[in-house]
Structure formats: structure tokens, C-alpha cells
Design a protein around this motif. Structure first.
Motif, PDB file in Angstrom:
ATOM      1  N   PRO A  55     -13.379 -44.898   4.201  1.00  0.00           N
ATOM      2  CA  PRO A  55     -14.006 -45.642   3.093  1.00  0.00           C
ATOM      3  C   PRO A  55     -13.082 -45.714   1.886  1.00  0.00           C
ATOM      4  O   PRO A  55     -12.141 -44.926   1.754  1.00  0.00           O
ATOM      5  N   ASP A  56     -13.344 -46.645   0.984  1.00  0.00           N
ATOM      6  CA  ASP A  56     -12.596 -46.697  -0.272  1.00  0.00           C
ATOM      7  C   ASP A  56     -12.961 -45.532  -1.185  1.00  0.00           C
ATOM      8  O   ASP A  56     -12.138 -45.088  -1.985  1.00  0.00           O
ATOM      9  N   VAL A  57     -14.192 -45.053  -1.066  1.00  0.00           N
ATOM     10  CA  VAL A  57     -14.668 -43.948  -1.903  1.00  0.00           C
ATOM     11  C   VAL A  57     -15.052 -42.770  -1.019  1.00  0.00           C
ATOM     12  O   VAL A  57     -15.910 -42.888  -0.140  1.00  0.00           O
ATOM     13  N   MET A  58     -14.388 -41.643  -1.237  1.00  0.00           N
ATOM     14  CA  MET A  58     -14.722 -40.399  -0.542  1.00  0.00           C
ATOM     15  C   MET A  58     -15.606 -39.566  -1.469  1.00  0.00           C
ATOM     16  O   MET A  58     -15.244 -39.318  -2.625  1.00  0.00           O
ATOM     17  N   THR A  59     -16.750 -39.134  -0.956  1.00  0.00           N
ATOM     18  CA  THR A  59     -17.737 -38.430  -1.777  1.00  0.00           C
ATOM     19  C   THR A  59     -17.666 -36.927  -1.536  1.00  0.00           C
ATOM     20  O   THR A  59     -17.569 -36.478  -0.395  1.00  0.00           O
ATOM     21  N   ILE A  60     -17.734 -36.165  -2.618  1.00  0.00           N
ATOM     22  CA  ILE A  60     -17.709 -34.700  -2.557  1.00  0.00           C
ATOM     23  C   ILE A  60     -19.039 -34.180  -3.089  1.00  0.00           C
ATOM     24  O   ILE A  60     -19.551 -34.672  -4.102  1.00  0.00           O
ATOM     25  N   SER A  61     -19.596 -33.184  -2.412  1.00  0.00           N
ATOM     26  CA  SER A  61     -20.909 -32.652  -2.790  1.00  0.00           C
ATOM     27  C   SER A  61     -20.861 -31.951  -4.143  1.00  0.00           C
ATOM     28  O   SER A  61     -19.797 -31.568  -4.632  1.00  0.00           O
ATOM     29  N   ASN A  62     -22.053 -31.750  -4.733  1.00  0.00           N
ATOM     30  CA  ASN A  62     -22.142 -31.075  -6.035  1.00  0.00           C
ATOM     31  C   ASN A  62     -23.442 -30.280  -6.146  1.00  0.00           C
ATOM     32  O   ASN A  62     -24.173 -30.386  -7.130  1.00  0.00           O
ATOM     33  N   VAL A  63     -23.721 -29.479  -5.115  1.00  0.00           N
ATOM     34  CA  VAL A  63     -24.922 -28.654  -5.115  1.00  0.00           C
ATOM     35  C   VAL A  63     -24.882 -27.639  -6.250  1.00  0.00           C
ATOM     36  O   VAL A  63     -25.906 -27.320  -6.857  1.00  0.00           O
ATOM     37  N   GLY A  64     -23.693 -27.148  -6.554  1.00  0.00           N
ATOM     38  CA  GLY A  64     -23.550 -26.128  -7.582  1.00  0.00           C
ATOM     39  C   GLY A  64     -24.125 -26.536  -8.922  1.00  0.00           C
ATOM     40  O   GLY A  64     -24.667 -25.703  -9.659  1.00  0.00           O
ATOM     41  N   GLU A  65     -23.999 -27.805  -9.281  1.00  0.00           N
ATOM     42  CA  GLU A  65     -24.501 -28.280 -10.569  1.00  0.00           C
ATOM     43  C   GLU A  65     -25.873 -28.932 -10.455  1.00  0.00           C
ATOM     44  O   GLU A  65     -26.680 -28.848 -11.386  1.00  0.00           O
ATOM     45  N   LEU A  66     -26.148 -29.595  -9.326  1.00  0.00           N
ATOM     46  CA  LEU A  66     -27.408 -30.319  -9.183  1.00  0.00           C
ATOM     47  C   LEU A  66     -28.558 -29.452  -8.683  1.00  0.00           C
ATOM     48  O   LEU A  66     -29.724 -29.735  -8.953  1.00  0.00           O
ATOM     49  N   GLY A  67     -28.218 -28.395  -7.928  1.00  0.00           N
ATOM     50  CA  GLY A  67     -29.233 -27.624  -7.228  1.00  0.00           C
ATOM     51  C   GLY A  67     -29.469 -28.233  -5.854  1.00  0.00           C
ATOM     52  O   GLY A  67     -29.324 -29.446  -5.660  1.00  0.00           O
ATOM     53  N   GLU A  68     -29.842 -27.388  -4.897  1.00  0.00           N
ATOM     54  CA  GLU A  68     -29.944 -27.859  -3.518  1.00  0.00           C
ATOM     55  C   GLU A  68     -31.004 -28.940  -3.332  1.00  0.00           C
ATOM     56  O   GLU A  68     -30.753 -29.974  -2.704  1.00  0.00           O
ATOM     57  N   THR A  69     -32.177 -28.728  -3.863  1.00  0.00           N
ATOM     58  CA  THR A  69     -33.271 -29.690  -3.648  1.00  0.00           C
ATOM     59  C   THR A  69     -32.920 -31.067  -4.198  1.00  0.00           C
ATOM     60  O   THR A  69     -33.074 -32.086  -3.510  1.00  0.00           O
ATOM     61  N   ALA A  70     -32.428 -31.106  -5.425  1.00  0.00           N
ATOM     62  CA  ALA A  70     -32.063 -32.392  -6.038  1.00  0.00           C
ATOM     63  C   ALA A  70     -30.919 -33.049  -5.282  1.00  0.00           C
ATOM     64  O   ALA A  70     -30.927 -34.269  -5.057  1.00  0.00           O
ATOM     65  N   PHE A  71     -29.942 -32.238  -4.865  1.00  0.00           N
ATOM     66  CA  PHE A  71     -28.796 -32.804  -4.143  1.00  0.00           C
ATOM     67  C   PHE A  71     -29.230 -33.451  -2.831  1.00  0.00           C
ATOM     68  O   PHE A  71     -28.815 -34.571  -2.514  1.00  0.00           O
ATOM     69  N   LEU A  72     -30.055 -32.755  -2.066  1.00  0.00           N
ATOM     70  CA  LEU A  72     -30.495 -33.297  -0.781  1.00  0.00           C
ATOM     71  C   LEU A  72     -31.294 -34.588  -0.960  1.00  0.00           C
ATOM     72  O   LEU A  72     -31.166 -35.523  -0.159  1.00  0.00           O
ATOM     73  N   GLU A  73     -32.084 -34.639  -2.008  1.00  0.00           N
ATOM     74  CA  GLU A  73     -32.856 -35.853  -2.288  1.00  0.00           C
ATOM     75  C   GLU A  73     -31.929 -37.020  -2.627  1.00  0.00           C
ATOM     76  O   GLU A  73     -32.107 -38.151  -2.137  1.00  0.00           O
ATOM     77  N   ILE A  74     -30.924 -36.761  -3.459  1.00  0.00           N
ATOM     78  CA  ILE A  74     -29.993 -37.825  -3.856  1.00  0.00           C
ATOM     79  C   ILE A  74     -29.135 -38.250  -2.660  1.00  0.00           C
ATOM     80  O   ILE A  74     -28.843 -39.437  -2.490  1.00  0.00           O
ATOM     81  N   LEU A  75     -28.735 -37.288  -1.838  1.00  0.00           N
ATOM     82  CA  LEU A  75     -27.949 -37.598  -0.639  1.00  0.00           C
ATOM     83  C   LEU A  75     -28.699 -38.568   0.261  1.00  0.00           C
ATOM     84  O   LEU A  75     -28.129 -39.554   0.754  1.00  0.00           O
ATOM     85  N   ALA A  76     -29.985 -38.314   0.478  1.00  0.00           N
ATOM     86  CA  ALA A  76     -30.789 -39.189   1.331  1.00  0.00           C
ATOM     87  C   ALA A  76     -30.985 -40.559   0.688  1.00  0.00           C
ATOM     88  O   ALA A  76     -31.103 -41.576   1.399  1.00  0.00           O
ATOM     89  N   LYS A  77     -30.965 -40.597  -0.630  1.00  0.00           N
ATOM     90  CA  LYS A  77     -31.170 -41.872  -1.333  1.00  0.00           C
ATOM     91  C   LYS A  77     -29.885 -42.691  -1.384  1.00  0.00           C
ATOM     92  O   LYS A  77     -29.887 -43.896  -1.101  1.00  0.00           O
ATOM     93  N   LYS A  78     -28.762 -42.059  -1.730  1.00  0.00           N
ATOM     94  CA  LYS A  78     -27.507 -42.795  -1.921  1.00  0.00           C
ATOM     95  C   LYS A  78     -26.796 -43.111  -0.604  1.00  0.00           C
ATOM     96  O   LYS A  78     -26.058 -44.088  -0.514  1.00  0.00           O
ATOM     97  N   GLN A  79     -26.959 -42.261   0.404  1.00  0.00           N
ATOM     98  CA  GLN A  79     -26.395 -42.490   1.726  1.00  0.00           C
ATOM     99  C   GLN A  79     -24.897 -42.848   1.691  1.00  0.00           C
ATOM    100  O   GLN A  79     -24.493 -43.942   2.102  1.00  0.00           O
ATOM    101  N   PRO A  80     -24.068 -41.952   1.189  1.00  0.00           N
ATOM    102  CA  PRO A  80     -22.626 -42.243   1.192  1.00  0.00           C
ATOM    103  C   PRO A  80     -22.108 -42.374   2.624  1.00  0.00           C
ATOM    104  O   PRO A  80     -22.680 -41.799   3.552  1.00  0.00           O
TER     105      PRO A  80
END
Length: 309
Positions: free
Chosen positions: A130-155
Motif C-alpha cells: 500500500p501507499d500508506v503503512m499503518t502502525i498500531s497505537n494501543v499504548g495511547e488509545l487503549g485496547e478497546t478504543a483501538f480495536l473499535e477504530i481498527l474495525a472501522k477504518k480497516q487499513p
């Protein structure tokens, strides 16, 4: 030692990600093999000038916008070549076979023409990135919020890098993330965890620079990438035939508050040395930096904080 022939090659890209291949005409070595359009540099020509000339001569196309990409060195029985590849996003003119060749639009990972010229094999793999490589950020977002955003943004790709977690915590998180990624066709790269990636069935592993420099051979996974900061580490990634590298940090970032950024000029200078793998600009990147990164020779950008906002 044989003389090296310098060649410029162009990858014409349509908005849907498809790219153009052409067959080598009769009378040339490897006649009938498929390759990217281009040709040899003439005396005094730059790579881009040679490519512009060749595409007009071969297929009646005028390049309007092109960015440098990767450099591949290859030894054929008849010649040693150094191929400088450019990605072409805008051109003018109707594609016409001026040398009796054929042309075919192809989709990454779904080729329907063969055989492919040997030097072009690694290039085809890079086009699947891909043109954009995505790196996780659970440390700042928290696990629950991160998993929700991951399912929404679908990188399309995700590097799961969470250094604050211990081995057990990381595995539990990786299992949850992998479940989401498989449901939405996101490729998942585990960070410094090749054995875990194999055990869970992740798509590959992303190595830290420290881990990269300790390896003698490429991990046995489909996709392998690494973080790099300099030419020596890019050389190590190239020697192991890795699929991509992240290079940084390019701009100021909270992740490295006390370290001076490389900056765009240093990125461009490093990439002008010519590397056989796609390189992403990393560190303080925003979506708006993509075009600038490509103009400096990067494949794209790697995002952490900006990916989840």
C-alpha cells in the motif's frame, strides 16, 4: 568484470492500482517475455530523461508525472543491468505499439501474462504494497478504543507494534487483532515476533533495526519488513531480500522527542543511492505528506498517530 548497462523503466499506474506490462519484441534477448516499458540510457541522459524518450519512441506516451521508486541490479547471461524504476501516475497520449510488442494491464497478485522477465519479479511484489503503512497505537488509545477504530477504518496493512506489552499480553492482543484483520482483509505484520506470526497465521513480521542487524537469513514468512535509520540498515534489509523498509524518523515526533529528525533532504539523499526494496518515510508523517515522500523516492508513508484520528 562486465560493464553494467543502465536502464530506466516505467510503471504506468491507473487509479485502480492496475499497471502496464509490455512484451519484448522479436529479435531482442528474451523475446516474448513481459516487462515494464523502458530502455537504456544514452550518453549524458538522466534516468528520467531516458524513460521519457523511450516511452515516446516505444509507445507514443508522454510522461506528465513520475516519481523515482526502486533500483534493481540483475545479471543476465547476456548483460549486467541496473534498472531504475519510476512510478508514472499521469501521462498523455494513446498507448500504441511502435515496435510490434503487446501491452496488457495487470492487477497486483493476479497476473494473466507470462513469462515475466526475471529482473521484474521482485518489482511485481512491491506493487502489492500500500501507499500508506499503518502502525498500531494501543499504548495511547487503549485496547478497546483501538480495536473499535481498527474495525472501522480497516487499513489495508497493519504493523502491530506495542513495546509496552510483555510477551503474554502481546500474544493476547495479537489474537484479537488478527481476528479483526482476517474479517476485513487487513494484512497483519507482528513486530519482532516471527515465531508468533507463524503460530497464529499472521501475514508476516516487521523487524526493529536492532533485530534486523542480528539476522543471518530472512525469516520464513510470506512478508518481512524492517525499520531502518541509515544506509547500513537499508543495506542489511536489502541483503536479506526483505519486502520493504521504514526509514526515519523524517519529521519531529513525540516518539523520539530528543532525537533530531532526518528531514526530507536526507531522506532523498539516502534513497538516491538506489535500493532494491520499497522504502516508506516514517516519523511525524501526516496523510498530506504522501506526495512529498514519493517525490523524494519513497514508496509511501508509515503512519501511527495520524492513522487513527
Amino acid at each position: 568484470m562486465r560493464k553494467t548497462t543502465h536502464v530506466a523503466a516505467g510503471i504506468l499506474l491507473r487509479a485502480n492500482g492496475s499497471f502496464l506490462l509490455g512484451s519484448r519484441p522479436a529479435g531482442k534477448p528474451y523475446a516474448g517475455y513481459w516487462e515494464f516499458p523502458g530502455g537504456k540510457l544514452e550518453s549524458g541522459e538522466s534516468e528520467l530523461d531516458a524513460l521519457k524518450r523511450e516511452l515516446i519512441e516505444e509507445m507514443g506516451v508522454e510522461i506528465m508525472s513520475a516519481t523515482p521508486w526502486i533500483v534493481q541490479n540483475f545479471d543476465y547471461p547476456h548483460a549486467s543491468v541496473r534498472l531504475s524504476f519510476f512510478r508514472i501516475s499521469n501521462w498523455k497520449g494513446e498507448i500504441t505499439a511502435h515496435e510490434g510488442q503487446e501491452f496488457a494491464w495487470q492487477t497486483p497478485g493476479k497476473l494473466n501474462v507470462s513469462p515475466i522477465l526475471p529482473a521484474n519479479g521482485p518489482i511485481l511484489r512491491g506493487l502489492a504494497l500500500p501507499d500508506v503503512m499503518t502502525i498500531s497505537n494501543v499504548g495511547e488509545l487503549g485496547e478497546t478504543a483501538f480495536l473499535e477504530i481498527l474495525a472501522k477504518k480497516q487499513p489495508s496493512w497493519l504493523i502491530l507494534r506495542e513495546p509496552q506489552l510483555n510477551t503474554t499480553q502481546y500474544r493476547l492482543l495479537a489474537e484479537k487483532v488478527l481476528h479483526i484483520c482476517k474479517n476485513q482483509q487487513t494484512r497483519l505484520m507482528l513486530h519482532n515476533a516471527a515465531e508468533l506470526a507463524l503460530a497464529l497465521g499472521a501475514d508476516g513480521v516487521h523487524l526493529s533495526a536492532h533485530s534486523l542487524l542480528k539476522l543471518a537469513k530472512r525469516p520464513a514468512l510470506d512478508w518481512v519488513g524492517a525499520s531502518t535509520h541509515n544506509a547500513a540498515e537499508l543495506g542489511a534489509a536489502s541483503a536479506l531480500s526483505l519486502d520493504y523498509a521504514l526509514l526515519g524518523h523524517i519529521s519531529p515526533t513525540p516518539s523520539h522527542p530528543d532525537a533530531a529528525p532526518l528531514g526530507w533532504n536526507s531522506l532523498g539523499s539516502l534513497l538516491k543511492q538506489g535500493w532494491p526494496l520499497p522504502v516508506y518515510a516514517l516519523g511525524g508523517m501526516k496523510h498530506s505528506d504522501l506526495a512529498t515522500a514519493m517525490q523524494h523516492g519513497a514508496h509511501g508513508i508509515a503512519l501511527m498517530r495520524a492513522a487513527w484520528t
